[in-house]
Design a protein around this motif. Structure first.
Motif, PDB file in Angstrom:
ATOM      1  N   GLY A 182     -45.115 -69.251  37.804  1.00 54.65           N
ATOM      2  CA  GLY A 182     -46.178 -68.442  38.381  1.00 54.65           C
ATOM      3  C   GLY A 182     -46.749 -67.442  37.390  1.00 54.65           C
ATOM      4  O   GLY A 182     -46.335 -67.359  36.224  1.00 54.65           O
ATOM      5  N   ILE A 183     -47.714 -66.701  37.871  1.00 54.81           N
ATOM      6  CA  ILE A 183     -48.421 -65.713  37.045  1.00 54.81           C
ATOM      7  C   ILE A 183     -48.062 -64.315  37.555  1.00 54.81           C
ATOM      8  O   ILE A 183     -48.205 -64.030  38.740  1.00 54.81           O
ATOM      9  N   LEU A 213     -37.531 -66.416  36.113  1.00 48.64           N
ATOM     10  CA  LEU A 213     -38.466 -65.535  36.826  1.00 48.64           C
ATOM     11  C   LEU A 213     -39.427 -66.399  37.619  1.00 48.64           C
ATOM     12  O   LEU A 213     -40.000 -67.360  37.088  1.00 48.64           O
ATOM     13  N   SER A 214     -39.608 -66.016  38.890  1.00 49.68           N
ATOM     14  CA  SER A 214     -40.531 -66.748  39.739  1.00 49.68           C
ATOM     15  C   SER A 214     -41.445 -65.742  40.431  1.00 49.68           C
ATOM     16  O   SER A 214     -40.982 -64.901  41.210  1.00 49.68           O
ATOM     17  N   TYR A 215     -42.755 -65.827  40.127  1.00 51.73           N
ATOM     18  CA  TYR A 215     -43.744 -64.930  40.720  1.00 51.73           C
ATOM     19  C   TYR A 215     -44.452 -65.645  41.851  1.00 51.73           C
ATOM     20  O   TYR A 215     -44.922 -66.771  41.693  1.00 51.73           O
ATOM     21  N   GLU A 216     -44.500 -64.981  43.001  1.00 47.13           N
ATOM     22  CA  GLU A 216     -45.183 -65.543  44.153  1.00 47.13           C
ATOM     23  C   GLU A 216     -46.435 -64.715  44.451  1.00 47.13           C
ATOM     24  O   GLU A 216     -46.731 -63.738  43.766  1.00 47.13           O
ATOM     25  N   ALA A 257     -44.585 -60.751  45.499  1.00 46.39           N
ATOM     26  CA  ALA A 257     -43.183 -61.125  45.642  1.00 46.39           C
ATOM     27  C   ALA A 257     -42.676 -61.709  44.325  1.00 46.39           C
ATOM     28  O   ALA A 257     -43.411 -62.401  43.603  1.00 46.39           O
ATOM     29  N   VAL A 258     -41.433 -61.435  44.000  1.00 44.22           N
ATOM     30  CA  VAL A 258     -40.861 -61.914  42.742  1.00 44.22           C
ATOM     31  C   VAL A 258     -39.381 -62.171  42.947  1.00 44.22           C
ATOM     32  O   VAL A 258     -38.688 -61.463  43.686  1.00 44.22           O
ATOM     33  N   THR A 259     -38.898 -63.252  42.294  1.00 44.57           N
ATOM     34  CA  THR A 259     -37.482 -63.603  42.319  1.00 44.57           C
ATOM     35  C   THR A 259     -36.982 -63.690  40.880  1.00 44.57           C
ATOM     36  O   THR A 259     -37.617 -64.332  40.031  1.00 44.57           O
ATOM     37  N   LEU A 260     -35.873 -63.030  40.610  1.00 44.97           N
ATOM     38  CA  LEU A 260     -35.314 -62.996  39.253  1.00 44.97           C
ATOM     39  C   LEU A 260     -33.839 -63.360  39.328  1.00 44.97           C
ATOM     40  O   LEU A 260     -33.098 -62.859  40.187  1.00 44.97           O
ATOM     41  N   THR A 261     -33.409 -64.239  38.427  1.00 46.69           N
ATOM     42  CA  THR A 261     -31.997 -64.608  38.311  1.00 46.69           C
ATOM     43  C   THR A 261     -31.605 -64.527  36.849  1.00 46.69           C
ATOM     44  O   THR A 261     -32.249 -65.153  35.989  1.00 46.69           O
ATOM     45  N   VAL A 262     -30.589 -63.750  36.548  1.00 43.96           N
ATOM     46  CA  VAL A 262     -30.060 -63.603  35.186  1.00 43.96           C
ATOM     47  C   VAL A 262     -28.615 -64.066  35.219  1.00 43.96           C
ATOM     48  O   VAL A 262     -27.801 -63.523  35.986  1.00 43.96           O
ATOM     49  N   THR A 263     -28.282 -65.062  34.419  1.00 41.35           N
ATOM     50  CA  THR A 263     -26.911 -65.575  34.363  1.00 41.35           C
ATOM     51  C   THR A 263     -26.439 -65.569  32.927  1.00 41.35           C
ATOM     52  O   THR A 263     -27.238 -65.579  31.981  1.00 41.35           O
TER      53      THR A 263
END
Length: 419
Positions: free
Chosen positions: A311-312, A348-351, A355-361
């Motif tokens: 996403g942007i 990173l996922s921008y909706e 809205a935004v979803t972030l996962t750091v592993t």
């Protein structure tokens, strides 16, 4: 100067009278007996002058009364006024027998009107129900005098007394209402001052917490990067002097960046009276455009990071700072608590609508991990959760599920509410 101040400035006489009134009231609160003695002494003196000057004979309906009785009635109607403020009902009951004898004998001393002062204090300090029996107690001697020593119609004796009682009662209620209103305003002003001080303390505490979070993010991240670069430079010093020189250069750059950010942050703590530098080192808060620079520093410290973006990004600055700080804190923890060979991944996922979803592993050791916050531990994970809570989001941080190794930080910020 506002309008109220200007109006007050044009009324110096009113201000002067108000100051004198406040001083008199303050003195009376500290020394009530002084005022009571003066007022009682004045009326006792007036009653004695009425007796010794034979002024009472001008209004008496029966002049054939002994002088000692007239003197006794004059003192009995005036001396009890000393306790009129503390015990107005008792004073009125004490005066009532003298008023009754005054009416029965037809002496008709004018000092009997001092009962109106007591009625005023009953209206000022006691419940309204006490006024009924007070009015009856004052009117009864007047009715007795009208019956025993008539002087025209009885209405001429009773009606003026009732009107005087009503006037004294009205004055007492008016003063009482004004006093209660003033006390209510003063109490409200005190409560507003307390609330203002509490709000200032809460704002100061919130600002201190914000500054502590920023300092933790700045110092923790940059020192972790510097530590990683120093360790890498130490290993490379013997085999590859060029790599060691690059590590030292990166350490210097990171240190200068950290110092610059700390100066900018601590500049807000300076006193306004203290001179500021002519060109303070100010910089905006980091955003997602600074993410590449952050990742370059982490990679230079020896932690490979892979990023995936969907996403942007169309986030406001506050949300961008939250995402940036969560990534920074997660990678800082990885640098501090894992060993060589660890890798990290960012997704990173921008909706739409923010809205935004972030996962750091990361792939750190699956053994005991010190990244779990202790009861008296650091501000890393609590700081991330506080930032997330500002936007109604959720933050999860913990070990990755078995059989995978390492740590996982998951952030979700919901859509922005409509403005």
């Amino acid at each position: 100067m506002d309008r109220v101040t200007e109006e007050r400035a044009t009324e110096p006489l009113t201000q002067h009278i108000q100051r004198i009134t406040r001083r008199v009231r303050a003195f009376d609160r500290r020394h009530p007996l002084v005022w009571d003695l003066h007022l009682t002494g004045f009326w006792v003196t007036a009653a004695l002058i009425d007796y010794y000057g034979d002024g009472w004979l001008n209004v008496a309906r029966d002049r054939d009364n002994p002088g000692w009785l007239v003197l006794t009635l004059s003192l009995g109607l005036s001396v009890p006024l000393l306790l009129r403020r503390a015990h107005p009902r008792t004073v009125l009951l004490a005066i009532a027998p003298f008023a009754l004898v005054n009416a029965w004998t037809g002496i008709a001393l004018q000092a009997v009107l001092l009962q109106l002062l007591v009625v005023f204090h009953i209206a000022l300090r006691r419940p309204p129900r006490h006024l009924w029996w007070a009015a009856a107690l004052i009117t009864t001697p007047v009715a007795v005098m009208a019956a025993r020593h008539p002087q025209g119609s009885a209405d001429k004796d009773i009606v003026p007394v009732l009107m005087s009682v009503v006037v004294a009662t009205a004055i007492g209620i008016t003063v009482r209402t004004r006093r209660d209103h003033t006390e209510a305003l003063e109490d409200r002003a005190r409560r507003l001052e307390i609330e203002r001080d509490q709000q200032a303390q809460l704002a100061a505490a919130a600002e201190r917490a914000r500054i502590a979070r920023e300092m933790h993010d700045i110092i923790g991240h940059n020192l972790s990067v510097i530590t990683g670069l120093a360790d890498g430079g130490q290993y490379a010093a013997a085999k590859s002097p060029e790599r060691a020189a690059q590590a030292l250069h990166a350490i210097a750059t990171t240190s200068r960046q950290a110092l610059s950010e700390l100066r900018r942050l601590l500049d807000v703590l300076r006193d306004e009276e203290q001179p500021r530098s002519p060109q303070p080192e100010l910089a905006p808060q980091p955003t997602l455009t600074d993410l590449a620079k952050l990742l370059d520093g982490v990679r230079a410290a020896g932690l490979p990071v892979h990023t995936t973006t969907h996403g942007i990004p169309t986030l406001p600055p506050g949300r961008q700072l939250t995402v940036y700080r969560v990534i920074q804190e997660a990678l800082t923890n990885t640098l501090k608590h894992t060993g060589p060979g660890t890798t990290a991944a960012i997704e990173l996922s921008y909706e739409e609508k923010g809205a935004v979803t972030l996962t750091v592993t990361d792939t750190g050791s699956s053994g005991p991990d010190h990244r779990t916050p202790q009861p008296t531990g650091g501000r890393g994970l609590p700081g991330m959760r506080e930032r997330t809570a500002l936007y109604g989001g959720t933050l999860e941080a913990g070990p990755r599920p078995h059989p995978e190794q390492g740590w996982r930080v998951h952030l979700y910020l919901p859509e922005e509410p409509p403005q």
